[in-house]
Scaffold this active site. Sequence first.
Site, mmCIF file in Angstrom:
data_model
loop_
_atom_site.group_PDB
_atom_site.id
_atom_site.type_symbol
_atom_site.label_atom_id
_atom_site.label_comp_id
_atom_site.label_asym_id
_atom_site.label_seq_id
_atom_site.Cartn_x
_atom_site.Cartn_y
_atom_site.Cartn_z
ATOM 1 N N GLY A 54 13.428 -16.484 -6.095
ATOM 2 C CA GLY A 54 14.273 -16.827 -7.229
ATOM 3 C C GLY A 54 15.691 -17.035 -6.706
ATOM 4 O O GLY A 54 16.194 -16.225 -5.916
ATOM 5 N N ALA A 55 16.310 -18.127 -7.141
ATOM 6 C CA ALA A 55 17.583 -18.531 -6.541
ATOM 7 C C ALA A 55 18.661 -17.435 -6.528
ATOM 8 O O ALA A 55 19.247 -17.148 -5.475
ATOM 9 C CB ALA A 55 18.081 -19.783 -7.250
ATOM 10 N N ARG A 90 15.198 -20.218 3.347
ATOM 11 C CA ARG A 90 14.639 -21.069 2.286
ATOM 12 C C ARG A 90 15.608 -22.233 2.092
ATOM 13 O O ARG A 90 16.811 -22.019 1.996
ATOM 14 C CB ARG A 90 14.513 -20.314 0.940
ATOM 15 C CG ARG A 90 13.699 -19.037 0.894
ATOM 16 C CD ARG A 90 12.209 -19.164 0.611
ATOM 17 N NE ARG A 90 11.718 -20.093 -0.370
ATOM 18 C CZ ARG A 90 11.402 -19.784 -1.647
ATOM 19 N NH1 ARG A 90 11.575 -18.565 -2.100
ATOM 20 N NH2 ARG A 90 10.908 -20.695 -2.451
ATOM 21 N N GLN A 203 3.997 -17.643 -10.106
ATOM 22 C CA GLN A 203 5.098 -16.756 -10.498
ATOM 23 C C GLN A 203 5.122 -16.515 -12.006
ATOM 24 O O GLN A 203 5.607 -15.479 -12.457
ATOM 25 C CB GLN A 203 6.452 -17.358 -10.066
ATOM 26 C CG GLN A 203 6.691 -17.368 -8.566
ATOM 27 C CD GLN A 203 6.302 -18.696 -7.938
ATOM 28 O OE1 GLN A 203 5.359 -19.341 -8.376
ATOM 29 N NE2 GLN A 203 7.016 -19.101 -6.901
ATOM 30 N N ASP A 244 16.990 -24.017 -9.336
ATOM 31 C CA ASP A 244 17.307 -23.581 -7.980
ATOM 32 C C ASP A 244 18.511 -24.332 -7.439
ATOM 33 O O ASP A 244 19.199 -23.849 -6.545
ATOM 34 C CB ASP A 244 16.091 -23.794 -7.075
ATOM 35 C CG ASP A 244 14.941 -22.922 -7.531
ATOM 36 O OD1 ASP A 244 14.824 -21.791 -7.043
ATOM 37 O OD2 ASP A 244 14.203 -23.347 -8.436
ATOM 38 N N LYS A 255 11.229 -25.234 -9.855
ATOM 39 C CA LYS A 255 9.855 -25.054 -9.348
ATOM 40 C C LYS A 255 8.971 -26.256 -9.666
ATOM 41 O O LYS A 255 9.049 -26.829 -10.751
ATOM 42 C CB LYS A 255 9.281 -23.768 -9.952
ATOM 43 C CG LYS A 255 7.897 -23.387 -9.503
ATOM 44 C CD LYS A 255 7.737 -23.324 -7.995
ATOM 45 C CE LYS A 255 8.698 -22.377 -7.308
ATOM 46 N NZ LYS A 255 8.644 -22.465 -5.826
HETATM 47 O O1 MRU Z 1 9.926 -20.269 -4.987
HETATM 48 P P1 MRU Z 1 10.687 -19.332 -5.875
HETATM 49 O O2 MRU Z 1 9.843 -18.348 -6.601
HETATM 50 O O3 MRU Z 1 11.864 -18.713 -5.171
HETATM 51 O O4 MRU Z 1 11.233 -20.364 -6.938
HETATM 52 C C1 MRU Z 1 12.343 -20.163 -7.654
HETATM 53 C C2 MRU Z 1 11.994 -19.934 -9.039
HETATM 54 O O5 MRU Z 1 11.625 -18.860 -9.378
HETATM 55 C C3 MRU Z 1 12.054 -20.981 -10.020
HETATM 56 O O6 MRU Z 1 12.174 -22.262 -9.547
HETATM 57 C C4 MRU Z 1 13.041 -20.605 -11.079
HETATM 58 O O7 MRU Z 1 12.742 -21.332 -12.201
HETATM 59 C C5 MRU Z 1 14.473 -20.813 -10.669
HETATM 60 S S1 MRU Z 1 15.208 -19.390 -10.039
HETATM 61 C C6 MRU Z 1 16.356 -19.078 -11.288
#
Ligand code: MRU
Length: 363
Positions: A54-55, A90, A203, A244, A255
């Site tokens: 999550g960002a 990431r 998720q 993100d 996502k």
């Molecule tokens: O791959 P992740 O689980 O790190 O992806 C990020 C997310 O959880 C989603 O894209 C989310 O909607 C954005 S994070 C606020």
Amino acid sequence: MNVSGRPTRTIWPTADGTAVEIIDQTRLPHAFITVRLASLAAAAHAIQAMLVRGAPLIGATAAWGMWLALRTDASDAGLAHAHATLLVTRPTAVNLRWALDRVRAHVAPLAPPARAAAARALAVVLCDEDVALNRGIAAAGLPLIRALAARKPAGARVNLLTHCNAGWLCAVDVGTATAPIYAAHDAGIPIHVWVDETRPRNQGASLTAWELLNHGVPHTVIADNAGGHLMQHGEVDLVIVGTDRTTSTGDVCNKIGTYLKALAAHDNGVPFYVAAPSPSIDWTLRDGLREIPIEERTAREVSHLTGRLPDGSVATIALLPEGSPAANPAFDVTPARLVTGLITERGVCPASAAGLRTVFPAG
Ligand code: MRU
């Protein structure tokens, strides 16, 4: 948020002051396990292997990782090494670079012996700031849900749809997309949340459902492909997702699968909002499709599934015929024209350069 009745964040310094502790999100929803991170390598691994994800939480963990690194090497070279090591964990969420740059700018002018303590203090501040930003998003987004409720027959619930996990587990606390959802539920507005399972890592099914269940928010998990059908039948009043990385022009990277939900929402006249705290906005970019790096993750996330067996044990199973290849782009970009509005900590604005300037005049 509360876990088993205890207020819990996703990352916190240990009581003995020697490490930070996180919730291992790869173990949810079947086990609630915490893990100590005591080194740069441990922090980098936690981000890369998605123990934290999550960002906003990626950014927070990186800030703590800088502290862990500077404890052992606070030289200029050590600072550069820590920044570079964490930055490549990431590629897509811009919060990672944002947090690392903030810590580096804060400690670089200091003499090396003072750097670790300064990084630690800033990590604490960044975590508290994250919670405050998400509370701002809650305040800005709540009126959208309240207005929908006011148009419904008394007692009828507002149906929301969300994708992936932009809940408190994606941040330090409260969450981004879930901030207005929790606020509405806590204010007594009858709501129900459609939770996209969010293949391939699930998720939504594993994390968002667990969160909503814990907080008593009515919800139903759906296959990713079901959202369009529900929208066609008037079963979705509002979509709220996280981001993100959002460009200065309002293109939203989130996502994988978010774009398809935006298309379906557009086709059905369903408002599509994105909860976008300012650290998720990349002011250097204008064209999300061409400029945002999309993480390609291992095919194994598509070809295999992990879940609980009837005997309670957790196992991973193969889904594909042996020999079939799989591809796994982890994010997609929703063009600004499909986004009804951005819910920022400073208020709701159109997803456009001009719209963003109304709430962030300085960029
Ligand atoms: O791959 P992740 O689980 O790190 O992806 C990020 C997310 O959880 C989603 O894209 C989310 O909607 C954005 S994070 C606020």
